[in-house]
Each structure stands twice: as C-alpha cells, then as structure tokens.
Design an enzyme around this catalytic site. Structure first.
Site, mmCIF file in Angstrom:
data_model
loop_
_atom_site.group_PDB
_atom_site.id
_atom_site.type_symbol
_atom_site.label_atom_id
_atom_site.label_comp_id
_atom_site.label_asym_id
_atom_site.label_seq_id
_atom_site.Cartn_x
_atom_site.Cartn_y
_atom_site.Cartn_z
ATOM 1 N N CYS A 232 0.844 -1.182 0.000
ATOM 2 C CA CYS A 232 0.000 0.000 0.000
ATOM 3 C C CYS A 232 0.887 1.241 0.000
ATOM 4 O O CYS A 232 1.623 1.477 0.953
ATOM 5 C CB CYS A 232 -0.907 0.006 1.219
ATOM 6 S SG CYS A 232 -1.919 -1.490 1.346
ATOM 7 N N CYS B 145 -11.124 0.485 -1.765
ATOM 8 C CA CYS B 145 -10.891 0.163 -0.356
ATOM 9 C C CYS B 145 -11.303 1.369 0.461
ATOM 10 O O CYS B 145 -10.827 2.479 0.220
ATOM 11 C CB CYS B 145 -9.413 -0.151 -0.156
ATOM 12 S SG CYS B 145 -8.929 -0.359 1.571
#
Length: 395
Positions: free
Chosen positions: A109, A202
């Site tokens: 990420c 997300c």
C-alpha cells in the site's frame, strides 16, 4: 442467542442486517463477547476460510499535510514528533516494498500525505508502481494519495495499480467535527472515482474518536452502500500533539464487537484490522483474526507496529494461514465477471489510520501492570525505521 443466530444466517446469505441488529451487536455485554466472536467467525470462515491476507504500508511522503484531520499525526499543525520527508524515489520505495513482500505481504500500500495528488505526483507514483511490479513478481499495489481529480484514477490503473484506498472514517453527521478542510462528500466522490476507473475500492473507518454506536453503524452501512472490496477498521491511536490525544475509549472487548458488527454488515468483503490493533486489542489480537481476514504487517505510516515475526507467529498459533499470491482474496461472486460483482479483488490503506494508519504503534512495556481502562500511552511509538530512514524496516 437469537440475535446471533439470525445474524449468522443473514451473513451466510449475504443479507444485510437491520440497523437495530447492528446496534444490538455493539450493545452486547462483555460476558457475551466470546459468543459474538464465535458467531461472526462462522461468517468469516464461510467466505474466507482460515486465510489471512498480509498488507504492507510504504509511506512515500511523510508529514506536512495541509488538511486538518483531527486524528492524524501528519495533519496541519500537528505537534507529534513524526518523521518528515518528501517523496521517496521509485527504487527507494521498491526496496521498502520488497521487505514487506519478503515477510509474506501479498499487497503493498503506497501512501502519501496531502490533500490529493497533482498530475506530477500521479506521474511519480506511476513510476513507483511500475518499479515495484517489475522487481516484485506477483505483488498487488494499492495507492492511497488523498482526494482524486478526474482522470487520475485511470492513470494509476494504467500504471499497474490494483486498488485505491480512501476511508470515510466516520459518519456523515459527525464528519465536520473531525475535519473542516474537506467534506464527507469529497471522500465518497474519490471512492466512486476509483470504482469507475476499474480499481478495487478500499474504504473503511476509524473507531474511538468519541463517536456514538449510531455513528459507527451509520458509517458501516454507508460503506456497504458504496460496496468497496475491502473495509479497513482502524482504532484511533491518540497521538500526542494531535487534537484527539486524550481520546482513550476502546477496551479490547469493544474493538471485538466493532469488528464483529462490520463482519455481519459486510459478510463477503475483505475486512482488515488496520491501525491501532496493538494499542487497543493488545493480547486479544488473535481473537480478532476470527472476525477479520486481513491485517497490516509490521509498522504503519508514522508509528511502529508489532514485530513482523510476531505477526506471523500470532497467525500460525491462532490456527490461521497466510494467504499466498496463488489464492484469490475475495469470493468468486465478487470477482470481475462473477455473479453480483462489478469490481476486482483486494484493497489498500491511507492516512489517519490503516492506511489510515498514521497513528498506531507499540513500544516497550511499562514497569507496572496497567489497569483496565487506563490510557496505554506506553504502546504508542513514533516510527524511526524503514521508509525515510537508513534503518531496516520492520517486516
């Protein structure tokens, strides 16, 4: 308990609970918490087995954010003594990512502080994504760069990004109490932009900011409506030097009830234990694996997390297994072309905690045993290793 039996049946059918049922989960007593975990665990295992997806954060640019999010150590006016540095070069970011991949992470990420990326920033991150993918075969990459402008999500996807993270954080009704420099609607718009570009969306929440049970249920139902593939659940770390430094509202049992409520409302979605698990769940972290099927490995953005080796030992000791790159995270019906689905698999994280994980970490134990309900400031440690430093990362 009739409530839990009803919620298990609904979760196995992907049927949405009522608001009253979700609120009732949060209202259960500590005496019933193991029953709640066991019930939500049935739903988790039905859709995800005993797999645990590992995610690894790389903070591409730390601190000096112009936004005023009250929970964030990188916010405008923050007095937290965090690392501050400008953009990592693609090779630097790739080396940091490789440490996480070597530790078992399936997804990297990439996070950068700030309101949102300029077009030049998107070019820079695109180069970083390509470098990471070239040097780490099979890795998934999620970007978390703040509010997106038109066309930027498409450019990130073209560069190889798999997902985009942008959390709602709290309910629409209370959003203005924690942030004034952008709106709840701005965040919803960015999640929709990620969806429209074909990125796996997300989006999650931060618990522990003084919100009510109704606020928690509101934001989780709003997330269900947005239908992200991944929902990170962050537990606020009251970082010294931020406006919420005195908010210590999360005993471990409440954290478990929150995770269970999210699982019941979002039964077939990747639920991730994100920022703050070490600080608030503490020794009950293994129980949370029965509710969530995804965690961050090692350190967070501006704070230190549990040692990577300890994460892996905890997963194994609890009877779970690390999800490999050869396995799909999401159930088949949520994959592109699957019945009832319109997006991809997986997800990432962004500012504030998990990737909204700006304010989470662990430090050495205190000299005396802590008392129940006592603020655990001893468990908050500013990150001094990994990205932006010359020291090896924790992975």
């Amino acid at each position: 308990m009739d409530l839990l039996n009803t919620l298990v049946d609904k979760g196995l059918r992907r049927e949405t609970p009522t608001r009253e049922e979700a609120l009732a989960v949060l209202a259960t007593s500590d005496d019933d918490v193991l029953d709640v975990v066991a019930a939500a665990g049935k739903v988790r295992r039905h859709w995800f087995g005993r797999r645990v997806k590992l995610n690894y954060l790389v903070n591409l640019k730390s601190g000096l954010c112009p936004e005023d999010c009250s929970y964030c150590s990188q916010r405008l006016g923050s007095q937290a003594g965090i690392l501050k540095y400008t953009w990592l070069k693609p090779d630097e970011a790739s080396r940091a990512a490789a440490a996480g991949v070597a530790g078992g992470a399936k997804r990297v990420c990439l996070v950068a502080s700030g309101r949102g990326p300029t077009d030049r920033d998107v070019d820079r991150v695109s180069d970083t994504i390509r470098t990471i993918k070239e040097q780490n075969e099979g890795v998934e990459v999620c970007a978390c760069l703040g509010l997106l402008s038109d066309g930027q999500a498409e450019r990130l996807r073209s560069a190889g990004a798999d997902a985009y993270n942008h959390n709602l954080n709290t309910s629409e009704a209370t959003y203005g109490d924690i942030t004034t420099t952008h709106t709840y609607a701005d965040r919803v718009d960015t999640v929709n932009k990620a969806h429209s570009a074909g990125l796996s969306a997300c989006s999650g929440l931060i618990a522990g900011m003084g919100e009510s049970d109704e606020d928690l249920v509101d934001v989780v139902f709003a997330l269900r409506e947005l239908d992200p593939d991944s929902v990170p659940v962050n537990f606020l770390i009251p970082f010294e030097g931020t406006p919420l430094a005195n908010e210590w509202n999360l005993p471990p049992q409440r954290c478990l009830r929150i995770l269970a409520m999210v699982r019941f409302v979002c039964p077939d979605v990747e639920v991730r234990i994100a920022g703050g698990r070490e600080v608030h769940l503490r020794t009950l972290q293994p129980l949370a694996l029965h509710l969530a099927n995804s965690v961050f490995l090692g350190d967070y953005l501006t704070s230190e997390g549990q040692a990577g080796r300890a994460d892996l030992e905890m997963i194994a000791d609890a009877g779970f297994e690390v999800e490999g790159t050869d396995r799909l995270t999401l159930p088949e019906h949520r994959l592109p072309g699957g019945c009832g689905s319109h997006h991809g698999a997986g997800c990432g994280a962004h500012e504030g905690a998990g990737c909204e994980a700006h304010e989470d970490g662990v430090a050495g134990a205190s000299d005396s045993a802590p008392q129940a309900g006592e603020p655990r400031t001893d468990l908050v440690a500013v990150r001094r290793r990994g990205a932006g430093t010359d020291l090896a990362p924790n992975a």
